[in-house]
Design a protein around this motif. Structure first.
Motif, PDB file in Angstrom:
ATOM      1  N   GLU A   3      -3.663   3.556  -0.599  1.00 36.33           N
ATOM      2  CA  GLU A   3      -3.985   2.997  -1.913  1.00 36.33           C
ATOM      3  C   GLU A   3      -3.312   1.640  -2.054  1.00 36.33           C
ATOM      4  OE1 GLU A   3      -3.719   6.307  -5.188  1.00 36.33           O
ATOM      5  OE2 GLU A   3      -2.026   6.522  -3.805  1.00 36.33           O
ATOM      6  N   LYS A  51     -15.387   8.184  -4.944  1.00 33.97           N
ATOM      7  CA  LYS A  51     -14.517   7.269  -4.243  1.00 33.97           C
ATOM      8  C   LYS A  51     -15.315   6.074  -3.746  1.00 33.97           C
ATOM      9  CE  LYS A  51     -11.209  10.712  -2.605  1.00 33.97           C
ATOM     10  NZ  LYS A  51     -10.605  11.350  -1.416  1.00 33.97           N
ATOM     11  N   GLN A 104       0.519   5.407   1.189  1.00 35.06           N
ATOM     12  CA  GLN A 104      -0.325   6.353   1.910  1.00 35.06           C
ATOM     13  C   GLN A 104       0.216   7.754   1.775  1.00 35.06           C
ATOM     14  OE1 GLN A 104      -0.732   5.959   6.264  1.00 35.06           O
ATOM     15  NE2 GLN A 104      -2.908   6.380   6.043  1.00 35.06           N
ATOM     16  N   GLY A 125      -3.246  -1.322  -9.232  1.00 35.37           N
ATOM     17  CA  GLY A 125      -2.982  -0.099  -8.490  1.00 35.37           C
ATOM     18  C   GLY A 125      -1.586   0.452  -8.671  1.00 35.37           C
ATOM     19  N   TYR A 162       0.848  -1.186   0.000  1.00 32.79           N
ATOM     20  CA  TYR A 162       0.000   0.000   0.000  1.00 32.79           C
ATOM     21  C   TYR A 162       0.887   1.241   0.000  1.00 32.79           C
ATOM     22  CZ  TYR A 162      -4.300  -2.551   1.262  1.00 32.79           C
ATOM     23  OH  TYR A 162      -5.393  -3.378   1.269  1.00 32.79           O
ATOM     24  N   ARG A 188      -4.291  11.252  -0.914  1.00 35.16           N
ATOM     25  CA  ARG A 188      -4.991  10.102  -1.484  1.00 35.16           C
ATOM     26  C   ARG A 188      -5.266   8.984  -0.484  1.00 35.16           C
ATOM     27  NH1 ARG A 188      -4.393  10.370  -7.247  1.00 35.16           N
ATOM     28  NH2 ARG A 188      -4.774   8.126  -7.376  1.00 35.16           N
ATOM     29  N   SER A 197     -10.748  -1.792   0.287  1.00 40.32           N
ATOM     30  CA  SER A 197     -10.665  -0.359   0.001  1.00 40.32           C
ATOM     31  C   SER A 197     -10.722   0.398   1.316  1.00 40.32           C
ATOM     32  CB  SER A 197     -11.819   0.083  -0.900  1.00 40.32           C
ATOM     33  OG  SER A 197     -11.757  -0.573  -2.146  1.00 40.32           O
TER      34      SER A 197
END
Lengths: 115, 109
Positions: free
Chosen positions: A44, B2, A37, A59, A35, A41, B98
């Motif tokens: 993610e 989102k 960060q 991603g 991920y 944002r 998510s």
């Protein structure tokens, strides 16, 4: 039992340099996640592996980013060449199973600053 | 839009107060829901899962409203140590997690 171990904890580099972040998941966990960060944002998902195989890399921001998992106890995230907009905290996380209990165990993160 | 949206806060509350906040999600087929807690400059850690019928864990109560596609977290008798960012997490049918951007809670003495 040791948790997810990431290195380096902090990295400051100059634009254009290659950056390699490392992760050792919890032993026995068969899923590994990377991920990113940022304040703008949030967290993610970049990519995740199951049994060392990349499952979803949608991603990953662009070709400058690549990730590997050569064995069950080690993964790398590489950025080449790095850019200032890559500055973020990069977290590695692992879990036992995706369909069952889905607690993600995060490492302490690698804080990257690209000048 | 989102996938997961949260009010960023901050929610500033005195010790002992009750604080509650929501999170909305866009995918009606989402399967599972969680709250994670993240302390300043630390990694996220699981606080609790959210079950369809609602569930409690000590001073924390989580609720799920599938019809309106939101989950909530309520903290009773808040402590200074509850100061953190609370991340809403939604798992879709393809098992992707998510994360919301987080709601910051500050409990003052």
């Amino acid at each position: 039992d040791a948790g997810v171990i990431q290195s380096p904890r902090h990295e400051v580099t100059e634009m254009g340099q290659e950056v390699t972040l490392r992760c050792k998941p919890i032993s026995g966990h068969d899923y590994l996640f990377w991920y990113r960060q940022t304040m703008m944002r949030g967290l993610e998902l970049l990519i995740y592996f199951n049994n060392n195989v990349p499952i979803d890399d949608s991603g990953m921001p662009e070709d400058r980013f690549s990730a590997k998992m050569p064995n069950a106890s080690f993964s790398t995230l590489k950025i080449q060449p790095s850019e200032p907009r890559d500055s973020a905290v990069y977290f590695c996380a692992s879990s036992l199973a995706l369909a069952g209990v889905r607690e993600l165990f995060f490492g302490e993160g690698s804080r990257l600053t690209v000048l | 839009r989102k996938e997961v949206e949260q009010d960023p806060g901050p929610f500033n509350v005195p010790e002992g107060a009750t604080v509650a906040f929501n999170c909305t999600y866009s995918n009606s087929a989402s399967q599972s829901f969680f709250w994670y807690r993240q302390d300043c400059r630390k990694e996220p850690k699981l606080l609790m899962s959210v079950y369809s019928s609602g569930n409690e864990d000590g001073r924390f109560t989580a609720q799920l409203n599938r019809a309106s596609q939101y989950i909530s977290l309520l903290i009773r008798d808040s402590k200074l140590s509850d100061s953190a960012t609370y991340l809403c997490v939604v798992k879709s049918q393809d098992y992707k997690l998510s994360f919301g951007a987080g709601t910051t809670v500050t409990v003052r003495a």
